[in-house]
Design an enzyme around this catalytic site. Structure first.
Site, PDB file in Angstrom:
ATOM      1  CE  LYS A   1       9.700  -0.744   0.971  1.00  0.00           C
ATOM      2  NZ  LYS A   1       8.911   0.311   0.787  1.00  0.00           N
ATOM      3  CD  GLN A   2      11.262  -2.710  -3.356  1.00  0.00           C
ATOM      4  OE1 GLN A   2      10.906  -1.829  -2.575  1.00  0.00           O
ATOM      5  NE2 GLN A   2      10.648  -2.619  -4.339  1.00  0.00           N
TER       6      GLN A   2
ATOM      7  CD  GLU B   1       9.628   2.767  -2.414  1.00  0.00           C
ATOM      8  OE1 GLU B   1       9.335   2.518  -1.229  1.00  0.00           O
ATOM      9  OE2 GLU B   1       9.099   2.780  -3.355  1.00  0.00           O
TER      10      GLU B   1
ATOM     11  CD1 TRP C   1       6.373   0.105  -8.250  1.00  0.00           C
ATOM     12  CD2 TRP C   1       7.998  -0.781  -9.496  1.00  0.00           C
ATOM     13  NE1 TRP C   1       7.162  -0.585  -7.584  1.00  0.00           N
ATOM     14  CE2 TRP C   1       8.226  -1.185  -8.231  1.00  0.00           C
ATOM     15  CE3 TRP C   1       8.812  -1.372 -10.587  1.00  0.00           C
ATOM     16  CZ2 TRP C   1       9.219  -2.002  -8.055  1.00  0.00           C
ATOM     17  CZ3 TRP C   1       9.825  -2.066 -10.265  1.00  0.00           C
ATOM     18  CH2 TRP C   1      10.040  -2.393  -8.627  1.00  0.00           C
ATOM     19  CG  ASP C   2       2.960  -2.467  -6.977  1.00  0.00           C
ATOM     20  OD1 ASP C   2       3.716  -1.354  -6.978  1.00  0.00           O
ATOM     21  OD2 ASP C   2       2.650  -2.706  -5.940  1.00  0.00           O
TER      22      ASP C   2
END
Length: 783
Positions: A612-613, A500, A370-371
């Protein structure tokens, strides 16, 4: 958990060059990544022509979309698990040029380097090396090499190689090879770094060599792809020489032996062509003829003209893309380096996409994520929208496989895009952080929406985009359900959001909000097509079997989408249970235990309140018009405290939102973590490849963050400010056929229409008319 890195630069500051001033073999693997070249199809790691002994780096040549596959072996399998791996292959090494001075091989680990300099030239698209070397027996040479991978012909690369004997006359031997003895890295404790392939994935079919050229023909065992690498060599010298051709089990070799005279340079130019069956549609002899023709044609063109074409291509790229930062040369170098690697890594043919490491390394096996849609496409969209279209066309090309995957996952209609892939099939073996990330569908749909809004490319929308929108909307309608205990709202359960560290949750807020956006836009485009493109609409309805009732179902689901929200805390919940988990004990987590995913079992992480992000914070950015400023600030304050930024995709998003809510110091600190992440190797893992999404995030930090640029519902708006310590920054925006120049300094923000018809934009909510080409309009900025 915020803060910026302050480190000494690895490479000297220079606005347009990356320069290595001394050779240290201990840093060779890292430098191979930094000095990598590519053109979106071919990628070369920055290894040396003469090579180094094994263990000192990773010899890598990659072709975007050229892969091998093998069955994924599960100790305990289950229905619809991903079946086969896909690994971007390390292919024929065409860079090999070995040099012998009398009987002494040139090797930078032996003898003495009297001077050394290697330069990646961002304006020219060249990698250059200059050195003076004294052999163990005392002979001195000067060596200059230049290499390029052609942007104007994706199949071609070339090396210009000049050696001059400085202190002697005598025999010099130059050996030009094609080396087919190549393998991929294997995954060990960290599956992000390699693959399960062992041994030679490419099988030699044929090798040939003549007086000036050679060829290797290979094929893969499982995917059945064929590859031909062809070379042509051109030796220029005033000295007598002989040439000989030979082959071995893995090589095709041309050897030149020159009676060298002291002070007289010897030049070898090597032209290389890579042709693959899955790209050209050819095989066998036809493929070999194509590769030979390309190499011969390049030789006829000559290195000088290839280099000029490269410079011309990049001059056009930089004219529309460059960002100028006055007052900070370190950031100026960093952002240009990042944009250059983005260009080198992007597939521009509609058949390939962009892997997480670009074409610089084997991390994540060359998979597309998806980046591309969330991080990379915004960069190209407002600079080179034609590349954006090609990247989305790739998604359209795999739509049939996405439909097949949806059926495997028990969805009777619609399409489910793979979380990680090369050929369109899901190849993530860990479904909680793979297939469960259904938000990939909405990410692709948002890319379609953004592209159409920024370009008004209705032809694309009608012929490609609409089908993607309808099939992804159908998937959401099938995935969600109206749950009585949630007020009969439309709920989406058992999914994983961008974070994630929270897998298989109910009602991930980001996923639900993005699904709502997908459903609403698909419904809107369906009604628009009925009115404006009725014939195309009815043809598409017939093709995919779309029923009128489905459009009503999309609107109903969007209108009734459940959005998890805690009224007492006035917070959007990342998912239904996020606030019910025990917070991670950050205070007692050793620094060396980050990233958490390689030090703790997934279940340990999943049961804690830790990110995580950016997840909910990413929604604050992508769907910024759906939240108030107070909502953004409250949610940012909460989620920042529990985010580790273990993913390189995180810092840029926190920077952008921090800019919008007035946390300028934090915005700048996070930006600093992105701009030179690879150049200064902040995470110590650049040896495995660059961080492509983070590189695009650097551009987003400045344009979407510092300049506050957004495009919501057909309006381009900006809210710029000047970071402390900067004198000025400027950039260009391509929007609806116009090219707009933006400059921000102490005097304010200057807007200039450089190309195209008049346009109205917004500056801090105030309309600004850009009506005359090259006329400058200056507006005040926020402090």
């Amino acid at each position: 958990m915020s803060g910026s890195k302050v480190v000494e630069p690895i490479y000297p500051y220079a606005e347009w060059d990356i320069i290595e001033t001394s050779f240290n073999v201990n840093y060779n693997a890292r430098n191979e990544t930094i000095f990598a070249l590519g053109n979106g199809y071919i990628g070369w790691r920055g290894t040396f022509e003469e090579g180094l002994p094994k263990g000192y780096g990773v010899e890598g040549t990659y072709l975007n979309g050229f892969y091998e596959s093998q069955p994924i072996h599960y100790p305990e399998a289950a229905y619809a698990f991903a079946k086969n791996s896909q690994t971007m292959l390390n292919v024929t090494n065409g860079k090999v040029i070995k040099l012998f001075i009398e009987d002494e091989p040139f090797n930078m680990l032996e003898g003495t380097l009297l001077d050394y300099k290697r330069t990646l030239k961002l304006r020219e698209g060249l990698l250059e090396r200059e050195l003076t070397w004294r052999s163990p027996e005392g002979r001195e040479i000067k060596l200059i090499t230049r290499r390029l991978i052609c942007f104007t012909n994706k199949h071609l690369a070339a090396i210009w190689y000049q050696v001059t004997p400085l202190t002697f006359s005598g025999k010099i031997k130059i050996v030009s090879e094609l080396d087919g003895d190549v393998t991929n890295l294997t995954a060990e404790d960290d599956p992000r770094l390699g693959s399960g392939l062992k041994g030679h994935a490419l099988i030699i079919d044929h090798h040939a060599a003549n007086h000036t050229g050679g060829q290797l023909r290979q094929h893969t065992g499982t995917t059945g792809f064929e590859l031909v690498c062809a070379m042509e060599n051109d030796l220029q010298t005033t000295n007598p020489y002989t040439s000989a051709a030979s082959t071995s089990a893995f090589t095709s070799v041309i050897t030149f032996e020159i009676d060298a005279a002291q002070g007289q340079p010897i030049q070898l130019t090597k032209y290389l062509a890579y042709a693959a069956s899955n790209d050209t549609g050819q095989s066998g002899l036809a493929l070999a003829i194509t590769a030979n023709h390309l190499a011969t044609q390049a030789k006829e063109t000559g290195f000088a003209r290839l280099a000029q074409a490269q410079a011309d291509f990049l001059a056009e790229f930089w004219a529309d893309t460059d960002i100028v930062i006055k007052g900070d040369i370190a950031l100026q170098q960093g952002i240009r380096f990042n944009m250059f690697h983005l260009l080198q890594s992007a597939g521009r043919d509609g058949k390939t996409n962009m892997s997480a490491k670009g074409l610089t390394g084997e991390g994540y096996e060359g998979h597309y994520f998806w980046d591309t849609e969330v991080y990379v496409i915004p960069f190209f969209l407002y600079n080179n929208p034609q590349i954006t279209r090609k990247l989305i066309e790739y998604r359209y090309s795999i739509l049939d496989k996405a439909r097949d995957r949806a059926r495997e996952m028990a969805h009777p209609k619609g399409a489910l895009f793979p979380w990680r892939t090369i050929n369109g099939e899901e190849c993530s073996a860990y479904f909680p952080a793979g297939t469960a990330q259904y938000h990939i569908n909405a990410d692709v749909a948002l890319a379609v929406k953004r592209y159409v809004m920024a370009t008004e490319d209705n032809e694309f929308l009608v012929n490609y985009g609409a089908e993607i929108l309808f099939e992804t909307a159908r998937l959401w309608a099938s995935l969600g359900a109206y749950i009585p205990r949630k007020g009969n709202k439309f709920c989406i359960n058992e999914v994983t959001g961008p974070d994630e560290y929270s897998a298989l949750v109910n009602n991930n807020c980001y996923t639900n909000l993005m699904a709502k956006e997908n459903l609403e836009y698909a419904h809107r485009i369906a009604l628009w097509m009925q009115q404006q493109h009725a014939d195309a609409y009815h043809a598409l309805v017939a093709k995919i079997g779309l029923e009128a009732s489905e459009l009503d179902a999309w609107k109903k689901a969007a209108d009734n989408m459940y959005v998890p929200y805690d009224a007492d805390l006035q917070l959007y919940m990342q998912d239904d249970s996020f606030l019910d988990r025990v917070p991670w004990d950050f205070a007692n987590t050793p620094k060396e235990n980050y990233p958490l995913l390689i030090h703790y079992h997934p279940l340990v992480i999943y049961r804690h309140q830790v990110c995580k992000q950016a997840d909910l914070v990413l929604a604050l950015f992508l769907l910024g018009d759906k939240f108030t400023l107070d909502e953004k600030r409250r949610n940012y304050d909460f989620y920042e405290k529990v985010t580790t930024h273990d993913s390189s995709l995180s810092s840029c998003i926190f920077s952008i939102v921090a800019s919008e809510i007035g946390y300028h110091d934090k915005a700048y600190a996070y930006f600093m973590n992105t701009a030179r992440m690879d150049l200064d190797d902040y995470h110590g893992n650049v040896k495995d490849g660059v961080h492509i999404a983070n590189m695009a995030g650097t551009w987003m930090c400045l344009v979407n963050g510092f300049a506050g640029m957004h495009a919501y519902e057909d309006v381009l708006s900006l809210k710029p400010y000047l970071p402390q310590g900067w004198d000025e920054y400027s950039f260009k925006v391509n929007f609806r056929g116009r090219l707009i120049g933006v400059t921000v300094n102490q005097s304010g923000a200057s807007y200039q229409l450089l190309k195209g018809e008049p346009l109205t934009i917004q500056h801090y909510g105030q309309q600004v008319q850009l009506g005359v080409v090259n006329q400058i309009t200056v507006m005040p900025i926020a402090p």
